[in-house]
Motif scaffolding. Structure first.
Motif, mmCIF file in Angstrom:
data_model
loop_
_atom_site.group_PDB
_atom_site.id
_atom_site.type_symbol
_atom_site.label_atom_id
_atom_site.label_comp_id
_atom_site.label_asym_id
_atom_site.label_seq_id
_atom_site.Cartn_x
_atom_site.Cartn_y
_atom_site.Cartn_z
ATOM 1 N N ARG A 17 0.999 -1.311 0.125
ATOM 2 C CA ARG A 17 -0.410 -0.139 -0.025
ATOM 3 C C ARG A 17 0.575 1.295 -0.347
ATOM 4 O O ARG A 17 0.302 2.194 -0.626
ATOM 5 C CB ARG A 17 -1.221 0.280 1.001
ATOM 6 C CG ARG A 17 -1.996 -0.933 1.234
ATOM 7 C CD ARG A 17 -3.268 -1.081 2.296
ATOM 8 N NE ARG A 17 -4.038 -2.283 2.235
ATOM 9 C CZ ARG A 17 -3.554 -3.194 3.823
ATOM 10 N NH1 ARG A 17 -2.765 -3.293 4.059
ATOM 11 N NH2 ARG A 17 -4.263 -4.402 2.951
ATOM 12 N N ARG A 72 -4.618 -5.225 -5.990
ATOM 13 C CA ARG A 72 -5.710 -5.162 -5.404
ATOM 14 C C ARG A 72 -6.462 -6.366 -4.526
ATOM 15 O O ARG A 72 -5.906 -6.797 -3.231
ATOM 16 C CB ARG A 72 -7.145 -4.126 -5.610
ATOM 17 C CG ARG A 72 -6.749 -2.637 -5.600
ATOM 18 C CD ARG A 72 -7.705 -2.219 -5.869
ATOM 19 N NE ARG A 72 -8.819 -2.009 -7.022
ATOM 20 C CZ ARG A 72 -8.778 -2.034 -7.994
ATOM 21 N NH1 ARG A 72 -7.946 -0.799 -7.961
ATOM 22 N NH2 ARG A 72 -9.506 -2.850 -8.696
ATOM 23 N N ASP A 73 -6.373 -7.445 -5.370
ATOM 24 C CA ASP A 73 -6.165 -8.379 -5.270
ATOM 25 C C ASP A 73 -5.382 -9.114 -3.992
ATOM 26 O O ASP A 73 -5.554 -9.912 -2.910
ATOM 27 C CB ASP A 73 -7.095 -9.271 -6.285
ATOM 28 C CG ASP A 73 -8.293 -8.765 -7.079
ATOM 29 O OD1 ASP A 73 -9.132 -8.122 -6.202
ATOM 30 O OD2 ASP A 73 -8.922 -9.853 -8.527
ATOM 31 N N ALA A 76 -5.383 -7.673 -0.726
ATOM 32 C CA ALA A 76 -6.376 -7.918 0.205
ATOM 33 C C ALA A 76 -5.974 -9.113 0.555
ATOM 34 O O ALA A 76 -6.291 -10.040 1.390
ATOM 35 C CB ALA A 76 -7.820 -7.496 -0.675
ATOM 36 N N SER A 79 -3.653 -9.446 3.335
ATOM 37 C CA SER A 79 -4.236 -9.392 3.901
ATOM 38 C C SER A 79 -5.387 -9.590 5.394
ATOM 39 O O SER A 79 -5.473 -9.360 6.722
ATOM 40 C CB SER A 79 -4.930 -7.250 4.155
ATOM 41 O OG SER A 79 -4.136 -6.713 3.374
#
Length: 80
Positions: A17, A72-73, A76, A79
């Motif tokens: 990020r 982004r996938d 995610a 995370s």
């Protein structure tokens, strides 16, 4: 998966990020996770180091959007 492995994944996602925000370079994240053997972290590093060319001479907006979505996938997933 151990708590340590989960922590490494979460830390990699946070650093990714920071790369997207421009406060950390892809090279810095590569150095920080050079010894990590987790395939998901390796996939993240690969994406960060090899973005598609974007702009007039690039692969077009569609390729850039696909790249952003993939990134982004992966973030995610790390995370979670």
């Amino acid at each position: 998966m151990t708590e340590v492995e989960l922590a490494v994944r979460r830390r990699a996602a946070e650093r990714a990020r920071q790369v997207l925000e421009g406060s950390l370079s892809p090279e810095a994240i590569r150095e920080a996770f050079a010894d990590v053997e987790d395939r998901a972290v390796a996939a993240l590093l690969d994406l960060l180091e090899h973005p598609p060319v974007h702009g007039v001479l690039g692969g077009g907006e569609s390729a850039w959007q696909d790249y952003q979505r993939s990134l982004r996938d992966v973030i995610a997933g790390l995370s979670a």
